[in-house]
Design a protein around this motif. Structure first.
Motif, short mmCIF file in Angstrom:
data_model
loop_
_atom_site.label_atom_id
_atom_site.label_comp_id
_atom_site.label_asym_id
_atom_site.label_seq_id
_atom_site.Cartn_x
_atom_site.Cartn_y
_atom_site.Cartn_z
N SER A 49 0.84 -1.21 0.00
CA SER A 49 0.00 0.00 0.00
C SER A 49 0.87 1.25 0.00
O SER A 49 0.59 2.22 -0.72
N ASP B 155 -7.76 -4.98 -1.01
CA ASP B 155 -8.33 -4.97 0.34
C ASP B 155 -9.79 -4.53 0.42
O ASP B 155 -10.52 -4.95 1.30
N ARG C 291 -9.68 0.02 7.97
CA ARG C 291 -9.01 -0.80 8.98
C ARG C 291 -9.54 -0.54 10.39
O ARG C 291 -9.54 -1.44 11.23
N GLU D 120 -3.14 -3.16 -5.96
CA GLU D 120 -2.21 -3.74 -4.98
C GLU D 120 -2.92 -4.69 -4.03
O GLU D 120 -4.04 -4.42 -3.60
MG MG Z 1 -1.97 -2.94 2.30
#
Ligand code: MG
Ligand code: ATP
Length: 220
Positions: free
Chosen positions: A44, A67, A117, A139
């Motif tokens: 990231s 993600d 998160r 990614e």
């Molecule tokens: Mg990451």
């Protein structure tokens, strides 16, 4: 995210950006560049650094994180997979593939989810990839995974880069990141050496099997 960019990371991002900003796919399509590697390797961070430099080179770019396609907690509980969140079968791989195909086909603006998160939940539609974006830095852990539907991802990428850092550094950063998002130091280390380590082994195996071109970038 703030991007701590060590010298090597910054240099690598600059070199790649200079190369990719002059590269163009067929007129109507976007370039998709994959950044892959185990948990905590710096995907990231590197992707953000790359986007900053691509944009500075006049090629508007964006990060498209895998993600974001985490299944919601309630669905993981329903499936009995909450305890191994982060494994390949805890993501909406169909949604990820459909989004990559739409971005690649240049269907104008494309919306994608982002992972929060702090609450460990995906947030639908939190990212908009506008028509001006010509390069997407995709990614995530399983971009080159070859089972469970993930095998459809690799062929959608124009190029892929695998990141590596010394194992001790990766583990320290991973634990620190888990602590920063609310885990106790003990729980952070247990998750990093448990589920994260199992996923790291899966990723290493799929990278070793990947038949296409793959550039490896050793960072520190
Ligand atoms: Mg990451
Ligand atoms: N070059 C660097 N120098 C110092 N710290 C770094 C560097 N690259 C990444 N980090 C830190 O290491 C941690 C992990 O990095 P990052 O979140 O980018 O990894 P990741 O590969 O995306 O992990 P995950 O697979 O879990 O999403 C973060 O806290 C980040 O700030």
């Amino acid at each position: 995210m703030s991007a701590p960019t060590s010298g090597r990371l910054a240099d690598a991002a600059e070199t790649l950006a200079a190369g990719f900003s002059t590269r163009r796919g067929p007129a109507a399509t976007r370039l998709l560049l994959g950044v892959v590697g185990p948990p905590g390797v710096g995907k990231s961070t590197f992707a953000e650094a790359l986007v900053a430099r691509l944009t500075a080179h006049g090629s508007p770019a964006t990060v498209l994180p895998m993600d974001g396609f985490h299944l919601p907690q309630a669905e993981l509980v329903r499936l009995g997979r909450r305890e191994r969140m982060g494994a390949p079968d805890t993501f909406d791989v169909d949604g990820f593939v459909a989004t990559l195909a739409a971005v690649r086909a240049d269907d104008g603006a494309v919306r994608a989810p982002l992972f929060d998160r702090a609450i460990e939940e995906p947030v639908p539609g939190a990212l908009t990839i506008g028509p001006e974006v010509r390069i997407a830095i995709v990614e995530g852990n399983y971009l080159l995974h070859d089972t469970g539907g993930w095998e459809r991802v690799g062929p959608l990428l124009d190029a892929a880069i695998a990141l590596e850092v010394p194992e001790e550094i990766r583990l320290d950063r991973l634990v620190a990141r888990h602590v920063a998002s609310g885990k106790t130091p003990e729980a952070a280390r247990a998750w990093a050496t448990g589920p994260d380590a199992a996923n790291a082994r899966l990723i290493a195996a799929s990278l070793a099997r990947w038949p296409g071109p793959l550039q490896t970038l050793a960072l520190d």
